[in-house]
Design an enzyme around this catalytic site. Structure first.
Site, short mmCIF file in Angstrom:
data_model
loop_
_atom_site.label_atom_id
_atom_site.label_comp_id
_atom_site.label_asym_id
_atom_site.label_seq_id
_atom_site.Cartn_x
_atom_site.Cartn_y
_atom_site.Cartn_z
N GLY A 88 0.85 -1.18 0.00
CA GLY A 88 0.00 0.00 0.00
C GLY A 88 0.88 1.23 0.00
N LYS B 265 4.76 4.38 21.60
CA LYS B 265 4.02 4.92 20.45
C LYS B 265 2.52 4.92 20.72
CE LYS B 265 3.71 4.91 15.43
NZ LYS B 265 4.07 4.28 14.15
#
Length: 307
Positions: free
Chosen positions: A12, A188
């Site tokens: 992608g 994160k």
């Protein structure tokens, strides 16, 4: 250590971008493509970035992993919502010295891949980059080539992960290698859990609009604190200054649409389990209460079913 052949699984925006940059630098990169296969084979990949427009004319695109065959390095950039396909996609790519690195979001991806190919092969990376696929073979970079944090699953960093870091730093990515990959994954989540989650759950808000609404903005820090508490319980370092830095940096992004919001608005499945479900399950299994994360997780499950 040298990687003579590389496979991109999940070509992608992220996978196509990094694969193209590596191929333009001379690496032997093979792309596992689906819908864009015919177009990319005919027209190549175009990267439109702030500093330049780059074009990879000849793309080694394949429809199946079996056509690619064994390689030295597999880079997994699939959305985690497609992870059920990995038991089929990965085995044909594995040779005697193959390493597999996942650049996916959330928790649990390295462990899943290890169950398929063996723990000794598995590396992980966290990407800090802004790139979108705007048309078949057309990639637009907003914050590229970005930053990357790399590590190995359940062991200190070794020669192999440093070689991967060298591969990416060679195409301009600022890389950092850590001995504790899991710690970086939890860190994160401090940003991803509230900002990706609230952007979707509160009706499709970019980060500037989210912060402009006092009631919504007030939800951010408590969610961060819950994630930080869970991370600390598992022995990972999340300082107060780090949490505040994640809040302070967000206004500088402007009208930023987090990746989960982009998927949601496009009608694609949101990575609910990897980013919200898995950390919640791990915390609850350890006896930790995370009521705010649990509520947000339920809202996102409902929102995803409607998209």
């Amino acid at each position: 250590m040298k990687f003579d052949s590389i496979a991109i699984v999940g070509a992608g925006a992220l996978g196509s971008y990094y694969g193209a940059r590596l191929a333009l630098a001379g690496a032997n990169v093979r792309f596992l493509l689906r819908g864009d296969l015919a177009h990319v084979r005919s027209h190549g990949l175009t990267l439109r970035e702030k500093d330049a427009t780059r074009h990879l004319d000849h793309v080694a695109g394949f429809a199946t992993a079996a056509e690619i065959g064994p390689v030295d390095l597999v880079i997994v950039t699939l959305k985690t919502t497609a992870n059920a396909s990995l038991p089929v996609l990965l085995p044909p790519l594995i040779g005697s010295r193959t390493a597999v690195i996942t650049l996916q979001n959330g928790l649990g991806n390295e462990e899943l891949i290890a169950s398929i190919v063996g723990t000794e092969r598995v590396l992980g990376g966290l990407c800090y980059i802004g790139v979108t696929r705007e048309a078949p073979g057309e990639l637009v970079g907003y914050h590229t080539p970005g930053r990357m944090t790399l590590g190995e699953l359940n062991r200190p960093a070794g020669e192999r992960v440093h070689a991967v870091a060298g591969l990416f730093s060679g195409v301009g990515v600022h890389t950092r290698v850590l001995d504790r990959l899991a710690e970086a994954r939890w860190q994160k989540l401090i940003w991803n859990v509230p900002f990706n989650g609230l952007a979707v759950a509160r009706g499709g808000l970019t980060t500037d609009r989210l912060l402009a609404e006092p009631v919504i903005a007030a939800e951010v820090r408590p969610l961060m604190d819950e994630v930080a508490a869970a991370a600390r319980h598992f022995g990972y370092d999340v300082s107060e200054s780090f949490i505040q830095s994640q809040i302070d940096v967000t206004p500088t992004m402007g009208a930023y649409a987090p990746s989960s919001l982009v998927d949601f608005l496009a009608g694609r499945e949101v990575e609910v389990e990897a980013i919200w479900g898995e950390p919640l399950r791990r915390a609850q299994a350890a006896g930790l209460a995370m009521p705010r994360l649990a509520a947000l997780y339920r809202e996102l499950l409902t929102a995803s079913q409607r998209s």
